[in-house]
Write an enzyme that holds these catalytic residues in place. Structure first.
Site, PDB file in Angstrom:
ATOM      1  N   GLU A  30       0.804  -1.388  -0.209  1.00  0.00           N
ATOM      2  CA  GLU A  30      -0.159   0.042  -0.112  1.00  0.00           C
ATOM      3  C   GLU A  30       0.820   1.155   0.013  1.00  0.00           C
ATOM      4  N   GLY A  70      -6.469   0.712   4.743  1.00  0.00           N
ATOM      5  CA  GLY A  70      -7.856   1.023   4.688  1.00  0.00           C
ATOM      6  C   GLY A  70      -8.376   1.991   3.479  1.00  0.00           C
ATOM      7  N   GLY A  71      -7.244   2.744   2.716  1.00  0.00           N
ATOM      8  CA  GLY A  71      -7.607   3.023   1.324  1.00  0.00           C
ATOM      9  C   GLY A  71      -8.497   4.393   1.469  1.00  0.00           C
ATOM     10  N   CYS A 112     -11.631   4.754   1.399  1.00  0.00           N
ATOM     11  CA  CYS A 112     -13.002   4.396   2.148  1.00  0.00           C
ATOM     12  C   CYS A 112     -12.528   4.931   3.753  1.00  0.00           C
ATOM     13  N   GLY A 154     -21.627  19.091  -9.032  1.00  0.00           N
ATOM     14  CA  GLY A 154     -21.878  17.762  -9.166  1.00  0.00           C
ATOM     15  C   GLY A 154     -22.792  17.669  -7.959  1.00  0.00           C
ATOM     16  N   GLY A 156     -24.023  14.785  -7.082  1.00  0.00           N
ATOM     17  CA  GLY A 156     -23.937  13.159  -6.937  1.00  0.00           C
ATOM     18  C   GLY A 156     -23.728  12.940  -5.386  1.00  0.00           C
ATOM     19  N   GLU A 208     -25.276  21.344 -10.713  1.00  0.00           N
ATOM     20  CA  GLU A 208     -25.429  20.063 -11.572  1.00  0.00           C
ATOM     21  C   GLU A 208     -25.560  20.500 -13.020  1.00  0.00           C
ATOM     22  N   GLY A 258     -17.278  12.742  -9.908  1.00  0.00           N
ATOM     23  CA  GLY A 258     -17.011  11.275 -10.040  1.00  0.00           C
ATOM     24  C   GLY A 258     -15.511  11.058  -9.752  1.00  0.00           C
ATOM     25  N   HIS A 297     -42.381  -3.703  16.740  1.00  0.00           N
ATOM     26  CA  HIS A 297     -43.084  -2.476  16.973  1.00  0.00           C
ATOM     27  C   HIS A 297     -42.337  -1.399  18.230  1.00  0.00           C
TER      28      HIS A 297
HETATM   29  P1  FAD Z   1      -9.456   2.451  -2.496  1.00  0.00           P
HETATM   30  O1  FAD Z   1     -10.252   2.451  -1.291  1.00  0.00           O
HETATM   31  O2  FAD Z   1      -9.264   3.338  -3.347  1.00  0.00           O
HETATM   32  O3  FAD Z   1      -7.844   1.842  -2.244  1.00  0.00           O
HETATM   33  C1  FAD Z   1      -7.042   1.463  -2.964  1.00  0.00           C
HETATM   34  C2  FAD Z   1      -5.733   1.756  -2.263  1.00  0.00           C
HETATM   35  O4  FAD Z   1      -4.500   1.207  -3.215  1.00  0.00           O
HETATM   36  C3  FAD Z   1      -5.217   3.078  -1.864  1.00  0.00           C
HETATM   37  O5  FAD Z   1      -5.033   3.099  -0.302  1.00  0.00           O
HETATM   38  C4  FAD Z   1      -4.116   3.508  -2.615  1.00  0.00           C
HETATM   39  O6  FAD Z   1      -3.300   4.243  -1.953  1.00  0.00           O
HETATM   40  C5  FAD Z   1      -3.539   2.245  -2.904  1.00  0.00           C
HETATM   41  N1  FAD Z   1      -2.917   2.140  -4.177  1.00  0.00           N
HETATM   42  C6  FAD Z   1      -3.100   2.719  -5.351  1.00  0.00           C
HETATM   43  N2  FAD Z   1      -1.966   2.549  -6.388  1.00  0.00           N
HETATM   44  C7  FAD Z   1      -1.094   1.923  -5.800  1.00  0.00           C
HETATM   45  C8  FAD Z   1       0.284   1.380  -6.059  1.00  0.00           C
HETATM   46  N3  FAD Z   1       0.840   1.591  -7.285  1.00  0.00           N
HETATM   47  N4  FAD Z   1       0.832   0.724  -5.108  1.00  0.00           N
HETATM   48  C9  FAD Z   1       0.661   0.507  -3.733  1.00  0.00           C
HETATM   49  N5  FAD Z   1      -0.687   1.193  -3.511  1.00  0.00           N
HETATM   50  C10 FAD Z   1      -1.432   1.440  -4.460  1.00  0.00           C
HETATM   51  N6  FAD Z   1     -18.567   3.968  -0.696  1.00  0.00           N
HETATM   52  C11 FAD Z   1     -19.460   3.146   0.034  1.00  0.00           C
HETATM   53  O7  FAD Z   1     -19.730   2.088  -0.056  1.00  0.00           O
HETATM   54  N7  FAD Z   1     -20.352   4.035   0.954  1.00  0.00           N
HETATM   55  C12 FAD Z   1     -19.858   5.327   1.231  1.00  0.00           C
HETATM   56  O8  FAD Z   1     -20.732   5.941   2.142  1.00  0.00           O
HETATM   57  C13 FAD Z   1     -19.001   5.918   0.652  1.00  0.00           C
HETATM   58  N8  FAD Z   1     -18.530   7.252   0.835  1.00  0.00           N
HETATM   59  C14 FAD Z   1     -17.383   7.788   0.187  1.00  0.00           C
HETATM   60  C15 FAD Z   1     -17.185   9.156   0.461  1.00  0.00           C
HETATM   61  C16 FAD Z   1     -16.125   9.716  -0.261  1.00  0.00           C
HETATM   62  C17 FAD Z   1     -15.996  11.290  -0.041  1.00  0.00           C
HETATM   63  C18 FAD Z   1     -15.702   9.134  -1.123  1.00  0.00           C
HETATM   64  C19 FAD Z   1     -14.311   9.589  -1.892  1.00  0.00           C
HETATM   65  C20 FAD Z   1     -15.704   7.832  -1.634  1.00  0.00           C
HETATM   66  C21 FAD Z   1     -16.855   7.255  -0.796  1.00  0.00           C
HETATM   67  N9  FAD Z   1     -17.092   5.840  -1.002  1.00  0.00           N
HETATM   68  C22 FAD Z   1     -18.115   5.175  -0.482  1.00  0.00           C
HETATM   69  C23 FAD Z   1     -16.501   4.940  -2.068  1.00  0.00           C
HETATM   70  C24 FAD Z   1     -15.335   4.055  -1.534  1.00  0.00           C
HETATM   71  O9  FAD Z   1     -14.577   4.994  -0.541  1.00  0.00           O
HETATM   72  C25 FAD Z   1     -14.709   3.154  -2.488  1.00  0.00           C
HETATM   73  O10 FAD Z   1     -15.516   2.643  -3.150  1.00  0.00           O
HETATM   74  C26 FAD Z   1     -13.700   2.360  -1.886  1.00  0.00           C
HETATM   75  O11 FAD Z   1     -12.801   2.948  -0.951  1.00  0.00           O
HETATM   76  C27 FAD Z   1     -13.205   1.361  -2.927  1.00  0.00           C
HETATM   77  O12 FAD Z   1     -12.147   0.542  -2.407  1.00  0.00           O
HETATM   78  P2  FAD Z   1     -10.886   0.061  -3.298  1.00  0.00           P
HETATM   79  O13 FAD Z   1     -10.195  -1.010  -2.242  1.00  0.00           O
HETATM   80  O14 FAD Z   1     -11.385  -0.354  -4.725  1.00  0.00           O
HETATM   81  O15 FAD Z   1      -9.995   1.185  -3.455  1.00  0.00           O
HETATM   82  P1  NAD Z   2     -21.235  10.737  -8.592  1.00  0.00           P
HETATM   83  O1  NAD Z   2     -21.179   9.923  -9.897  1.00  0.00           O
HETATM   84  O2  NAD Z   2     -22.016  10.240  -7.809  1.00  0.00           O
HETATM   85  O3  NAD Z   2     -21.757  12.285  -9.251  1.00  0.00           O
HETATM   86  C1  NAD Z   2     -21.181  13.025  -9.920  1.00  0.00           C
HETATM   87  C2  NAD Z   2     -22.200  14.102 -10.382  1.00  0.00           C
HETATM   88  O4  NAD Z   2     -21.413  15.150 -11.040  1.00  0.00           O
HETATM   89  C3  NAD Z   2     -23.280  13.733 -11.217  1.00  0.00           C
HETATM   90  O5  NAD Z   2     -24.497  13.866 -10.979  1.00  0.00           O
HETATM   91  C4  NAD Z   2     -22.958  14.213 -12.510  1.00  0.00           C
HETATM   92  O6  NAD Z   2     -24.050  14.464 -13.646  1.00  0.00           O
HETATM   93  C5  NAD Z   2     -22.243  15.500 -12.029  1.00  0.00           C
HETATM   94  N1  NAD Z   2     -21.448  15.936 -13.138  1.00  0.00           N
HETATM   95  C6  NAD Z   2     -20.376  15.610 -14.115  1.00  0.00           C
HETATM   96  N2  NAD Z   2     -19.761  16.390 -14.697  1.00  0.00           N
HETATM   97  C7  NAD Z   2     -20.224  17.702 -14.133  1.00  0.00           C
HETATM   98  C8  NAD Z   2     -19.959  19.237 -14.537  1.00  0.00           C
HETATM   99  N3  NAD Z   2     -19.281  19.477 -15.505  1.00  0.00           N
HETATM  100  N4  NAD Z   2     -20.717  20.041 -13.918  1.00  0.00           N
HETATM  101  C9  NAD Z   2     -21.487  19.885 -13.286  1.00  0.00           C
HETATM  102  N5  NAD Z   2     -22.100  18.427 -12.553  1.00  0.00           N
HETATM  103  C10 NAD Z   2     -21.389  17.561 -13.246  1.00  0.00           C
HETATM  104  O7  NAD Z   2     -19.652  11.190  -8.152  1.00  0.00           O
HETATM  105  P2  NAD Z   2     -19.012  11.782  -6.922  1.00  0.00           P
HETATM  106  O8  NAD Z   2     -20.184  12.432  -5.963  1.00  0.00           O
HETATM  107  O9  NAD Z   2     -17.863  12.322  -7.181  1.00  0.00           O
HETATM  108  O10 NAD Z   2     -18.702  10.171  -6.087  1.00  0.00           O
HETATM  109  C11 NAD Z   2     -17.720   9.620  -6.836  1.00  0.00           C
HETATM  110  C12 NAD Z   2     -18.277   8.158  -6.369  1.00  0.00           C
HETATM  111  O11 NAD Z   2     -17.787   7.647  -4.939  1.00  0.00           O
HETATM  112  C13 NAD Z   2     -19.586   7.538  -6.566  1.00  0.00           C
HETATM  113  O12 NAD Z   2     -19.848   7.306  -7.843  1.00  0.00           O
HETATM  114  C14 NAD Z   2     -19.883   6.509  -5.419  1.00  0.00           C
HETATM  115  O13 NAD Z   2     -19.374   5.192  -6.127  1.00  0.00           O
HETATM  116  C15 NAD Z   2     -18.751   6.746  -4.537  1.00  0.00           C
HETATM  117  N6  NAD Z   2     -19.377   7.448  -3.158  1.00  0.00           N
HETATM  118  C16 NAD Z   2     -20.401   6.633  -2.605  1.00  0.00           C
HETATM  119  C17 NAD Z   2     -21.017   7.160  -1.484  1.00  0.00           C
HETATM  120  C18 NAD Z   2     -21.962   6.372  -0.895  1.00  0.00           C
HETATM  121  O14 NAD Z   2     -21.894   4.937  -1.189  1.00  0.00           O
HETATM  122  N7  NAD Z   2     -22.914   6.745   0.101  1.00  0.00           N
HETATM  123  C19 NAD Z   2     -20.663   8.385  -0.943  1.00  0.00           C
HETATM  124  C20 NAD Z   2     -19.722   9.062  -1.516  1.00  0.00           C
HETATM  125  C21 NAD Z   2     -19.134   8.581  -2.805  1.00  0.00           C
END
Ligand code: FAD
Ligand code: NAD
Length: 465
Positions: free
Chosen positions: A38, A43-44, A46, A185, A187, A208, A272, A444
């Site tokens: 890593e 923990g990445g 997430c 955005g 989303g 958006e 995104g 309930h």
């Molecule tokens: P990541 O968590 O991205 O982990 C990948 C890891 O690989 C990283 O730690 C990185 O440092 C490491 N890595 C990359 N390249 C290399 C390399 N060459 N060598 C060594 N290590 C490397 N998902 C949900 O389900 N519920 C939520 O509520 C939610 N909320 C979110 C809120 C935010 C603000 C964000 C940004 C994301 C959220 N997500 C949520 C999405 C969730 O965080 C990701 O789907 C999840 O972390 C993906 O897990 P992963 O293991 O695929 O990758």
């Molecule tokens: P998202 O795909 O959820 O939303 C992106 C939004 O930006 C969309 O509504 C899209 O239409 C809009 N958009 C795109 N280009 C734009 C532009 N030029 N101007 C204005 N709007 C624009 O992406 P996100 O919110 O960045 O989240 C990324 C990913 O992280 C999600 O797809 C999800 O997989 C994950 N995530 C999940 C949770 C959860 O599970 N509760 C929470 C946060 C993030």
């Protein structure tokens, strides 16, 4: 290259996010000699910049807002002195939660006898990678390579990250609440964090591109969130695109071609995430791609033998629980078990106010896939528990086949409905029929009764509505 040392293992996992670390724990538990590399923190995304820190801020924002807008407290006869926000403490609290969980991940990896290396991994071929650690480079030979490198925030050319233009990572690291915040955005991230910062006192505008907020969900589900945004004073500009940011002004253009300027101290760009496929030297491999993502089959096998990919790097839905489930499965397959990623549904939860849950097919998608359907919707305004919380907006909706009543989807919007997602997912995964849900005694007074009642309603025999 200095100090190159050779290591060998059965399973080499690149990336220690929820996909990679769960794969490592399970592989270790199954007795597979496993190395996890890593380059950031175990923990990445997430744990460190995603799910956990965002929910910690959302919880704090909810608490602060409830105290500063105590209508619900008035209604139950609770009076308060004016509360104060100490955001530095909020941030410290969030960091403490992340640190506690990170310690837990480290301990679990150790317990499973996984060798964890900190450093950037670069792939040499399908059986070799180099980990560039602080202590020197290490060549690692493996039988199985698991790519779990995750994703990173997507930038807009007109709004490059830096200065006051933030990705979610910087937004979650803010040490003060900005007086005004423009969110690009609407989303998951834009709406979750936009609403949280509005509750913490920021003046929030959301821009958006598409004609509605949270376009992933149907209108019926997102309407209560839109109404709550109005209550919070959040301005929603849909059908609008950001053109650039300079001197505290975000320029946007609407569908009608009209330009407008939004004053903002900070801009959060949440349009995104993109897979991290360019860093780890994957060009050395002969991988078939699916657009920007690594193509995998139902076993998370890539186009190369014994090279696997899991999590965000494999595409949508980019969710932590999907990454974990894939990681667990791949470890078991490598250990010789027969497994496939054949889930009926992966729950999607949006932690807005109110929360949204969607599991399986929406009524529209169910109709398109199965023709005739039946559905039942039960509003929380008829649910005793929701009323006692003074949070009775929203509903649970159930969708089933018309012929045999097999449940195809369950959706909900309402305060705290994220916790109902497990019941919904279980119903779908077990192939439940409406009669199974209707025939289950739900405690309930709980919000879960709305699930029961939605099934009764779909069967044409509602009780409380
Ligand atoms: P990541 O968590 O991205 O982990 C990948 C890891 O690989 C990283 O730690 C990185 O440092 C490491 N890595 C990359 N390249 C290399 C390399 N060459 N060598 C060594 N290590 C490397 N998902 C949900 O389900 N519920 C939520 O509520 C939610 N909320 C979110 C809120 C935010 C603000 C964000 C940004 C994301 C959220 N997500 C949520 C999405 C969730 O965080 C990701 O789907 C999840 O972390 C993906 O897990 P992963 O293991 O695929 O990758
Ligand atoms: P998202 O795909 O959820 O939303 C992106 C939004 O930006 C969309 O509504 C899209 O239409 C809009 N958009 C795109 N280009 C734009 C532009 N030029 N101007 C204005 N709007 C624009 O992406 P996100 O919110 O960045 O989240 C990324 C990913 O992280 C999600 O797809 C999800 O997989 C994950 N995530 C999940 C949770 C959860 O599970 N509760 C929470 C946060 C993030």
């Amino acid at each position: 290259m200095t100090n190159m040392a050779d290591l060998t293992c059965k399973v080499l996992i690149i990336g220690g996010g929820p996909g990679g670390y769960v794969a490592a724990i399970r592989a270790g538990e199954l007795g597979l000699d496993t190395i996890l590399v890593e380059d950031g923190r175990f923990g990445g995304a997430c744990l460190h910049v995603g799910c956990i820190p965002s929910k910690a801020i959302i919880e704090a924002a909810d608490a602060f807002h409830a105290l500063t807008h105590p209508h619900a407290l008035d209604a139950i006869g609770v009076a308060l002195a004016p509360p104060k926000l100490d955001y530095a403490k909020t941030v410290a609290g969030k960091d403490a939660i992340v640190a506690r969980l990170a310690t837990g991940v480290g301990a679990l990896l150790k317990k499973a006898r996984v060798r964890s290396l900190r450093g950037r991994a670069t792939v040499v071929d399908g059986k070799t990678a180099i980990a560039h650690a602080d202590t020197g480079d290490q060549r690692i030979a493996c039988e199985h390579l698991v790519i779990a490198t995750g994703s990173e925030p997507m930038e807009l050319p007109a709004l490059p990250f830096g200065g006051d233009v933030l990705s979610s990572t910087e937004a979650l690291a803010l040490t003060q609440v900005p007086p005004s915040l423009a969110v690009v955005g609407a989303g998951y991230i834009g709406m979750e964090l936009g609403m949280a910062f509005a509750k913490l006192g920021a003046r929030v505008t959301v821009v958006e591109a598409l004609p509605k907020i949270l376009p992933l969900y149907d209108e019926e589900l997102t309407q209560p969130v839109g109404r709550r945004c109005a209550d919070l004073g959040i301005e929603l500009m849909v059908g609008a695109k950001a053109l650039g940011f300079a001197k505290g002004a975000l320029k946007v253009v609407g569908d009608d071609g009209r330009e407008k300027t939004i004053a903002a101290d900070k801009v959060l760009v949440a349009v995104g995430r993109r897979p991290r496929t360019d860093g780890p030297g994957l060009d050395k491999l002969d991988l078939t791609m699916a657009g920007p993502f690594i193509r995998v089959d139902q076993r998370c096998a890539t186009s190369m033998r014994n090279v696997w990919a899991i999590g965000d790097v494999t595409g949508e839905p980019m969710l932590a629980h999907r990454a974990m489930a894939q990681g667990e499965m791949v470890a078991e397959i490598i250990a010789g078990e027969k497994r496939a990623f054949d889930k009926v549904a992966i729950p999607a939860v949006c932690f807005t106010d109110p929360e949204i849950v969607a599991v399986g097919l929406s009524p529209e998608a169910a109709r398109a896939a199965h023709g005739q359907i039946v559905s039942g919707l039960f509003p929380f305004r008829a649910n005793g528990r929701a009323m006692t919380k003074h949070k009775d907006e929203g509903f649970v909706r159930i969708v089933a086949r018309a012929d045999n009543h097999v449940v195809l989807g369950v959706q909900a919007v309402g305060a705290g409905v994220s916790e109902l997602s497990a019941a919904f997912a279980l119903a779908l995964e077990m192939g439940a029929r409406l009669e199974d849900v209707a025939g289950t005694v739900h405690a309930h007074p709980t919000e879960s009764e709305a699930f029961h009642e939605a099934a009764l309603k779909a069967l044409g025999k509602p009780l409380h509505v």
